[in-house]
Scaffold this motif. Structure first.
Motif, PDB file in Angstrom:
ATOM      1  N   LEU A 143       0.824  -1.206   0.000  1.00  0.00           N
ATOM      2  CA  LEU A 143       0.000   0.000   0.000  1.00  0.00           C
ATOM      3  C   LEU A 143       0.861   1.261   0.000  1.00  0.00           C
ATOM      4  CD1 LEU A 143      -2.832   1.228   0.146  1.00  0.00           C
ATOM      5  CD2 LEU A 143      -2.658   1.103   2.633  1.00  0.00           C
ATOM      6  N   LEU A 144       1.920   1.262   0.816  1.00  0.00           N
ATOM      7  CA  LEU A 144       2.823   2.419   0.832  1.00  0.00           C
ATOM      8  C   LEU A 144       3.495   2.610  -0.526  1.00  0.00           C
ATOM      9  CD1 LEU A 144       4.479   2.105   4.352  1.00  0.00           C
ATOM     10  CD2 LEU A 144       2.839   3.808   3.593  1.00  0.00           C
ATOM     11  N   GLY A 145       3.859   1.511  -1.171  1.00  0.00           N
ATOM     12  CA  GLY A 145       4.447   1.593  -2.510  1.00  0.00           C
ATOM     13  C   GLY A 145       3.470   2.189  -3.511  1.00  0.00           C
ATOM     14  N   GLU A 146       2.205   1.727  -3.441  1.00  0.00           N
ATOM     15  CA  GLU A 146       1.173   2.263  -4.339  1.00  0.00           C
ATOM     16  C   GLU A 146       0.967   3.752  -4.110  1.00  0.00           C
ATOM     17  OE1 GLU A 146      -0.953   0.781  -6.644  1.00  0.00           O
ATOM     18  OE2 GLU A 146       0.113  -1.125  -6.536  1.00  0.00           O
ATOM     19  N   ILE A 147       0.903   4.148  -2.847  1.00  0.00           N
ATOM     20  CA  ILE A 147       0.701   5.565  -2.515  1.00  0.00           C
ATOM     21  C   ILE A 147       1.882   6.396  -3.003  1.00  0.00           C
ATOM     22  CG2 ILE A 147       0.563   7.190  -0.595  1.00  0.00           C
ATOM     23  CD1 ILE A 147      -1.115   5.073   0.895  1.00  0.00           C
ATOM     24  N   SER A 148       3.097   5.874  -2.792  1.00  0.00           N
ATOM     25  CA  SER A 148       4.287   6.598  -3.255  1.00  0.00           C
ATOM     26  C   SER A 148       4.273   6.766  -4.769  1.00  0.00           C
ATOM     27  CB  SER A 148       5.550   5.851  -2.834  1.00  0.00           C
ATOM     28  OG  SER A 148       5.639   5.780  -1.441  1.00  0.00           O
ATOM     29  N   LEU A 149       3.901   5.708  -5.495  1.00  0.00           N
ATOM     30  CA  LEU A 149       3.842   5.804  -6.956  1.00  0.00           C
ATOM     31  C   LEU A 149       2.793   6.819  -7.401  1.00  0.00           C
ATOM     32  CD1 LEU A 149       4.247   2.096  -8.110  1.00  0.00           C
ATOM     33  CD2 LEU A 149       5.835   3.986  -8.466  1.00  0.00           C
ATOM     34  N   ARG A 150       1.647   6.819  -6.732  1.00  0.00           N
ATOM     35  CA  ARG A 150       0.607   7.792  -7.091  1.00  0.00           C
ATOM     36  C   ARG A 150       1.085   9.216  -6.840  1.00  0.00           C
ATOM     37  NH1 ARG A 150      -4.908   4.947  -4.857  1.00  0.00           N
ATOM     38  NH2 ARG A 150      -4.879   3.220  -6.338  1.00  0.00           N
ATOM     39  N   HIS A 151       1.720   9.442  -5.691  1.00  0.00           N
ATOM     40  CA  HIS A 151       2.231  10.782  -5.406  1.00  0.00           C
ATOM     41  C   HIS A 151       3.309  11.178  -6.412  1.00  0.00           C
ATOM     42  CE1 HIS A 151       0.061  11.804  -1.798  1.00  0.00           C
ATOM     43  NE2 HIS A 151       0.337  10.634  -1.261  1.00  0.00           N
ATOM     44  N   TYR A 152       4.164  10.245  -6.768  1.00  0.00           N
ATOM     45  CA  TYR A 152       5.199  10.529  -7.765  1.00  0.00           C
ATOM     46  C   TYR A 152       4.563  10.887  -9.099  1.00  0.00           C
ATOM     47  CZ  TYR A 152       8.877   9.853 -11.186  1.00  0.00           C
ATOM     48  OH  TYR A 152       9.743  10.027 -12.229  1.00  0.00           O
ATOM     49  N   ASP A 153       3.566  10.083  -9.520  1.00  0.00           N
ATOM     50  CA  ASP A 153       2.899  10.360 -10.791  1.00  0.00           C
ATOM     51  C   ASP A 153       2.206  11.718 -10.767  1.00  0.00           C
ATOM     52  OD1 ASP A 153       3.755   7.971 -11.831  1.00  0.00           O
ATOM     53  OD2 ASP A 153       1.872   6.889 -11.452  1.00  0.00           O
ATOM     54  N   GLU A 154       1.544  12.027  -9.649  1.00  0.00           N
ATOM     55  CA  GLU A 154       0.863  13.319  -9.538  1.00  0.00           C
ATOM     56  C   GLU A 154       1.876  14.466  -9.583  1.00  0.00           C
ATOM     57  OE1 GLU A 154      -1.548  13.324  -6.014  1.00  0.00           O
ATOM     58  OE2 GLU A 154      -2.830  11.710  -6.752  1.00  0.00           O
ATOM     59  N   ALA A 155       2.965  14.343  -8.831  1.00  0.00           N
ATOM     60  CA  ALA A 155       3.983  15.402  -8.808  1.00  0.00           C
ATOM     61  C   ALA A 155       4.631  15.539 -10.182  1.00  0.00           C
ATOM     62  CB  ALA A 155       5.041  15.100  -7.752  1.00  0.00           C
TER      63      ALA A 155
END
Length: 150
Positions: free
Chosen positions: A84-96
């Motif tokens: 879940l933390l990996g998914e959240i990190s990827l989403r934040h990276y994609d958004e940024a």
């Protein structure tokens, strides 16, 4: 009265001896009951100890099983949390990354019209500089031609 007193005395002695005999029999029965009760108490204590030991071992087995289940669930929870933390990190990276690209596009869109368009002040400066440059070239050319006699 001597014989009557002896008879009474013998009768009293007989009654006391009878009572002593009954008392001895009661004491013997009481000691047998106490001995049987002690043996029963000892047997009951050993049985209780065996039951306690069996329940203690059962508790340890159940506790060990539940502990293993808890550890397995904790491991799967850790894995799920990491995922879940990996998914959240990827989403934040994609958004940024998307935001930074969008900002870069906005800046480039703003710079394009500005790069193709010359402002009034810039046009005046360029015109003055061009006029001065042209005048200097003409004066230089006339001087060179005059110098060579042409």
């Amino acid at each position: 009265m001597g014989a009557a007193e002896d008879a009474i005395r013998e009768e009293l002695i007989g009654a006391v001896l009878g009572e002593l005999s009954l008392l001895r029999r009661d004491v013997k029965q009481l000691s047998e009951l106490l001995e049987a009760s002690g043996k029963q108490f000892k047997d009951d204590g050993e049985l209780t100890l065996l039951r306690f030991t069996a329940r203690y071992e059962q508790f340890l087995r159940e506790f060990s099983g539940s502990t293993a289940d808890v550890l397995a669930k904790a491991t799967s929870f850790d894995e799920a949390r990491d995922q879940l933390l990996g998914e959240i990190s990827l989403r934040h990276y994609d958004e940024a990354n998307g935001r930074s690209r969008e900002l870069l596009r906005d800046v480039l869109r703003e710079e394009r019209p500005r790069a193709g368009r010359v402002g009034r002040t810039e046009l005046v400066i360029w015109s003055v500089c061009t006029a001065i440059g042209t005048a200097m070239l003409v004066i230089g050319a006339v001087t060179v031609l005059h110098h060579f006699g042409i």
